[in-house]
Design a protein around this motif. Structure first.
Motif, mmCIF file in Angstrom:
data_model
loop_
_atom_site.group_PDB
_atom_site.id
_atom_site.type_symbol
_atom_site.label_atom_id
_atom_site.label_comp_id
_atom_site.label_asym_id
_atom_site.label_seq_id
_atom_site.Cartn_x
_atom_site.Cartn_y
_atom_site.Cartn_z
ATOM 1 N N ARG A 77 0.832 -1.203 0.000
ATOM 2 C CA ARG A 77 0.000 0.000 0.000
ATOM 3 C C ARG A 77 0.869 1.256 0.000
ATOM 4 O O ARG A 77 0.536 2.247 -0.661
ATOM 5 N N ALA A 78 1.976 1.225 0.745
ATOM 6 C CA ALA A 78 2.898 2.364 0.736
ATOM 7 C C ALA A 78 3.500 2.556 -0.649
ATOM 8 O O ALA A 78 3.665 3.694 -1.110
ATOM 9 N N THR A 79 3.810 1.448 -1.324
ATOM 10 C CA THR A 79 4.365 1.540 -2.673
ATOM 11 C C THR A 79 3.358 2.142 -3.639
ATOM 12 O O THR A 79 3.712 2.979 -4.486
ATOM 13 N N GLN A 80 2.099 1.749 -3.529
ATOM 14 C CA GLN A 80 1.065 2.307 -4.393
ATOM 15 C C GLN A 80 0.890 3.805 -4.157
ATOM 16 O O GLN A 80 0.682 4.577 -5.104
ATOM 17 N N THR A 81 0.996 4.226 -2.887
ATOM 18 C CA THR A 81 0.903 5.656 -2.581
ATOM 19 C C THR A 81 2.067 6.417 -3.198
ATOM 20 O O THR A 81 1.878 7.497 -3.780
ATOM 21 N N ILE A 82 3.264 5.870 -3.096
ATOM 22 C CA ILE A 82 4.442 6.528 -3.662
ATOM 23 C C ILE A 82 4.353 6.577 -5.183
ATOM 24 O O ILE A 82 4.731 7.572 -5.820
ATOM 25 N N LEU A 83 3.838 5.517 -5.798
ATOM 26 C CA LEU A 83 3.634 5.522 -7.248
ATOM 27 C C LEU A 83 2.683 6.644 -7.649
ATOM 28 O O LEU A 83 2.923 7.350 -8.642
ATOM 29 N N LEU A 84 1.614 6.816 -6.886
ATOM 30 C CA LEU A 84 0.670 7.890 -7.172
ATOM 31 C C LEU A 84 1.337 9.253 -7.027
ATOM 32 O O LEU A 84 1.157 10.149 -7.876
ATOM 33 N N LEU A 85 2.124 9.433 -5.966
ATOM 34 C CA LEU A 85 2.826 10.701 -5.754
ATOM 35 C C LEU A 85 3.791 11.000 -6.897
ATOM 36 O O LEU A 85 3.813 12.118 -7.431
ATOM 37 N N VAL A 86 4.589 10.016 -7.277
ATOM 38 C CA VAL A 86 5.608 10.236 -8.300
ATOM 39 C C VAL A 86 4.961 10.510 -9.653
ATOM 40 O O VAL A 86 5.397 11.401 -10.402
ATOM 41 N N ASN A 87 3.911 9.763 -10.000
ATOM 42 C CA ASN A 87 3.231 10.002 -11.273
ATOM 43 C C ASN A 87 2.620 11.398 -11.320
ATOM 44 O O ASN A 87 2.667 12.081 -12.352
ATOM 45 N N MET A 88 2.042 11.830 -10.198
ATOM 46 C CA MET A 88 1.485 13.175 -10.150
ATOM 47 C C MET A 88 2.578 14.223 -10.289
ATOM 48 O O MET A 88 2.418 15.221 -10.998
ATOM 49 N N PHE A 89 3.718 13.993 -9.626
ATOM 50 C CA PHE A 89 4.821 14.940 -9.716
ATOM 51 C C PHE A 89 5.322 15.060 -11.151
ATOM 52 O O PHE A 89 5.515 16.166 -11.662
#
Length: 314
Positions: free
Chosen positions: A231-243
């Motif tokens: 779940r933490a990895t999915q959150t980081i993926l979302l953050l990085v894609n948005m960035f």
């Protein structure tokens, strides 16, 4: 003042206010949890740094841009313009490198034991603070050129080669050197974004393989919940894609601004896009990261366990 300027000022005010509130909440939460002795993930120290630099990005650009949108264009002198643009540029670059560090660290943490990254897993927590200090030193040095070229809105009247940024201006290189200067300054950013795209693809592949393995072992009708690490990895993926999305759009507009004579609305749009990631990222973490909720509940439990004030005992 026209209604368009009022709308722009309100947009910047809301973006800066809510973004600064969200980042400050995360920064305060992580700091208090750390001080009371609770155990933090190695990735949380990167998130603390990201929240801090995102606050700097919003405040150093959002406040001046809000004032400019409301029609106050001459509120900074040469020194003020130098400091505002220097702090913003350093914080913006730190946000980029910290997001890159976040993506790379998580890719190493979730890598399987049989991968080539296994020898780096134990070293990731040890070098996070050193990496952050190195990034600060690097970006403070590389962006020192801003202190030379930035000028106040009235300080550049006698200079022919200037670029106006609504409430400040800057001397620019001769036209023959502009392309080379932009390429040199953009090269590290391209490398960081490339690393983020690569690590994102790697983490997506790992999550897909994990999902397929779970389906094979448990069957399609008995799929267990994802572990906190996934779940933490999915959150980081979302953050990085948005960035990467907001950064790419902002970079395109920045090039148009630098090479042309842009209208004020284009400058405002570019600044608004630059502030979208710092504004949205804390709320994505608050909503998506289960550890943030866990830390909040832990802090609330500590507060409730404190002795209550009773005036009758006095």
């Amino acid at each position: 003042m026209v209604s368009k300027d009022i709308a722009l000022g309100l947009c910047f005010l809301i973006q800066t206010g809510f973004g600064a509130l969200g980042n400050s909440f995360l920064l305060g939460l992580y700091t208090i949890i750390f001080l009371i002795g609770s155990r933090l993930r190695p990735i949380d120290f990167i998130l603390i740094h990201l929240a801090f630099v995102n606050d700097l990005v919003l405040l150093s650009k959002g406040i001046p841009q809000t004032m400019a949108a409301f029609g106050l264009n001459n509120f900074l002198d040469d020194i003020g313009c130098k400091l505002v643009f220097y702090i913003h540029r350093v914080a913006r670059d730190l946000s980029l490198t910290t997001t890159c560090l976040l993506s790379t660290s998580q890719a190493i943490i979730i890598s399987p034991k049989s991968s080539r990254w296994i020898k780096f897993k134990a070293r990731v927590p040890k070098y996070i603070v050193q990496c952050c200090f190195l990034c600060w030193t690097l970006h403070m040095l590389t962006n020192s050129i801003i202190l030379i070229h930035m000028k106040g809105p009235k300080g550049s009247k006698n200079i022919t080669e200037i670029k106006t940024f609504i409430y400040c201006s800057a001397t620019v290189f001769p036209s023959t050197n502009i392309a080379l200067y932009v390429f040199i300054m953009s090269l590290p950013d391209i490398v960081y974004v490339g690393i983020m795209v690569w690590t994102n693809g790697y983490m997506v592949l790992l999550l897909y393989r994990h999902h397929q393995r779970v389906l094979y072992l448990h069957g399609r009708n008995q799929i267990p919940k994802d572990c906190p690490e996934n779940r933490a990895t999915q959150t980081i993926l979302l953050l990085v894609n948005m960035f990467v999305s907001f950064y790419s759009l902002n970079s395109i507009l920045s090039l148009l601004i630098y090479f042309g004579n842009p209208p004020s609305w284009l400058v405002h749009t570019s600044v608004f896009l630059a502030g979208c990631f710092p504004s949205f990222s804390p709320f994505i973490l608050i909503i998506s990261d289960s550890q943030v909720l866990k830390y909040s509940l832990a802090l609330w439990g500590k507060i409730k366990s404190l002795p209550q004030y009773n005036p009758d005992t006095i």
